[in-house]
Design a protein around this motif. Structure first.
Motif, PDB file in Angstrom:
ATOM      1  N   GLU A 156      30.451  82.909  73.735  1.00 47.49           N
ATOM      2  CA  GLU A 156      30.597  84.174  74.464  1.00 47.49           C
ATOM      3  C   GLU A 156      30.529  83.958  75.975  1.00 47.49           C
ATOM      4  N   ARG A 157      29.634  83.062  76.438  1.00 47.51           N
ATOM      5  CA  ARG A 157      29.432  82.868  77.870  1.00 47.51           C
ATOM      6  C   ARG A 157      30.202  81.646  78.403  1.00 47.51           C
ATOM      7  N   LYS A 158      30.966  80.971  77.508  1.00 44.63           N
ATOM      8  CA  LYS A 158      31.765  79.794  77.880  1.00 44.63           C
ATOM      9  C   LYS A 158      30.897  78.716  78.525  1.00 44.63           C
ATOM     10  N   MET A 159      29.825  78.358  77.808  1.00 48.43           N
ATOM     11  CA  MET A 159      28.913  77.320  78.271  1.00 48.43           C
ATOM     12  C   MET A 159      29.275  75.972  77.648  1.00 48.43           C
ATOM     13  N   LYS A 160      28.669  74.921  78.172  1.00 44.88           N
ATOM     14  CA  LYS A 160      28.734  73.609  77.550  1.00 44.88           C
ATOM     15  C   LYS A 160      27.556  73.505  76.583  1.00 44.88           C
ATOM     16  N   LEU A 161      27.846  73.131  75.334  1.00 35.18           N
ATOM     17  CA  LEU A 161      26.807  73.085  74.309  1.00 35.18           C
ATOM     18  C   LEU A 161      26.559  71.644  73.880  1.00 35.18           C
ATOM     19  N   ILE A 162      25.337  71.180  74.136  1.00 34.29           N
ATOM     20  CA  ILE A 162      24.916  69.847  73.684  1.00 34.29           C
ATOM     21  C   ILE A 162      24.382  69.971  72.262  1.00 34.29           C
ATOM     22  N   ILE A 163      24.857  69.128  71.367  1.00 29.58           N
ATOM     23  CA  ILE A 163      24.429  69.169  69.970  1.00 29.58           C
ATOM     24  C   ILE A 163      23.344  68.126  69.745  1.00 29.58           C
ATOM     25  N   ALA A 164      22.134  68.563  69.389  1.00 27.32           N
ATOM     26  CA  ALA A 164      21.012  67.657  69.123  1.00 27.32           C
ATOM     27  C   ALA A 164      20.522  67.883  67.701  1.00 27.32           C
ATOM     28  N   GLU A 165      20.324  66.820  66.976  1.00 28.82           N
ATOM     29  CA  GLU A 165      19.840  66.909  65.595  1.00 28.82           C
ATOM     30  C   GLU A 165      18.533  67.702  65.555  1.00 28.82           C
ATOM     31  N   PRO A 166      18.436  68.746  64.701  1.00 27.03           N
ATOM     32  CA  PRO A 166      17.168  69.483  64.583  1.00 27.03           C
ATOM     33  C   PRO A 166      16.034  68.543  64.200  1.00 27.03           C
TER      34      PRO A 166
END
Length: 338
Positions: free
Chosen positions: A97-107
């Motif tokens: 929605e906010r057009k951010m960069k999303l870093i994916i980190a293992e939970p």
């Protein structure tokens, strides 16, 4: 893996882990022509269930959070929550929605372990925060949900400049509808988002009308003190209220007071009493300690009947699968000691 939602078409996403595969799978479902996505319940109160949620309602929820925190296009967010549940899905939707960069980190219990650069936004559980305090200075905005934040954790994060908020919400509100700041300043009242109307019923329990995410008026069993049209303080669950000699006692308030003085988990409960109806007892997790008993006896309780009539120590307090105290199971466990 990093997903740049400001240039989504240029992303060449290849999963290297099972979690990244799940993220891409949800993103594909999010971008298809269907109007809903499937969300799984945690199963903390029974068998996990899958239900459909409207995408436009999720977008509305994401917009409210992003507006409240003043997040903007190009900001960086970190996903470290499971994507099966609404908490993880909403982090992806907020980034979209906010057009951010999303870093994916293992939970994991240490989601910031490999983080070396500053980020603008993250959502975590209290247990994840407990194990990440030394790296929270890298996070500009942090929201904490999934369970209540303990007094000991509030103390540990109080010195930070990170903007840290506790969330209030439920599955029916698609994550949260109100936030309460814990740092760098600490607030006692939740502030509801714009377009969310709050009120109380004749029991003093919170009613929520958030038409952007749910068309129905939601009735809770949470006793609250409403300060104004958009702020409220959580007092406790109505089914937890103890009636001792005609006086209503909110155990959650007393627990918060005691946890400021001792590090142990504590639970106030009502036990049947012939004279009072219910007498106030305090259950403490851990080894029996004269020092702890002395500390509690010196706490300046606001009213005399807030002092526990009996203190019981137990090695382990029963908890639900999502980490919350199970008062029903605890009562069964200590019933022979009453």
């Amino acid at each position: 893996m990093v997903i740049d939602f400001n240039n989504l078409k240029t992303n060449n996403l290849h999963s290297q882990t099972e979690f990244e595969r799940k993220v891409i799978f949800f993103l594909e479902k999010w971008l298809d022509d269907s109007k809903t996505v499937a969300v799984q319940t945690s199963g903390s109160t029974g068998v996990p269930k899958v239900f459909e949620i409207e995408k436009d309602k999720m977008l509305n929820s994401a917009m409210m959070t992003c507006n409240f925190l003043h997040l903007k296009t190009g900001d960086t967010a970190l996903l470290c929550l499971p994507t099966e549940y609404i908490s993880g899905k909403m982090m992806i939707v907020r980034s979209f929605e906010r057009k951010m960069k999303l870093i994916i980190a293992e939970p994991s219990l240490q989601p910031l372990k490999n983080l070396e650069t500053e980020i603008d936004f993250c959502a975590m559980t209290p247990l994840q925060v407990e194990n990440s305090v030394d790296k929270l200075h890298l996070v500009r905005n942090l929201i904490i949900g999934g369970a209540s934040v303990s007094e000991s954790l509030k103390k540990r994060i109080s010195h930070l400049t990170t903007h840290i908020f506790e969330t209030y919400g439920m599955s029916e509100t698609l994550s949260h509808i109100a936030l309460k700041q814990l740092a760098p300043q600490r607030e006692d009242y939740f502030t509801a988002f714009e377009n969310v109307t709050i009120s109380t019923d004749d029991r003093g329990c919170l009613k929520i009308f958030a038409p952007n995410v749910n068309g129905e008026i939601l009735q809770t069993n949470d006793l609250v003190d409403v300060r104004n049209r958009n702020q409220f303080k959580f007092l406790g669950r109505i089914d937890h209220v103890i009636n001792s000699g005609g006086a209503k006692i909110f155990p959650e308030e007393l627990e918060a007071l005691v946890k400021k003085e001792i590090p142990n988990e504590v639970v106030f409960m009502g036990a049947a009493d012939e004279l009072l109806g219910q007498k106030l007892i305090l259950v403490i997790e851990g080894e029996e300690s004269d020092e702890i008993i002395r500390t509690i006896s010196n706490i300046p309780f606001e009213k005399n009947f807030y002092k526990p009539k009996k203190i019981i120590f137990t090695q382990q307090i029963p908890r639900t699968p999502n980490g919350k105290v199970s008062r029903i199971e605890l009562y069964k466990k200590i019933s022979d000691s009453l």
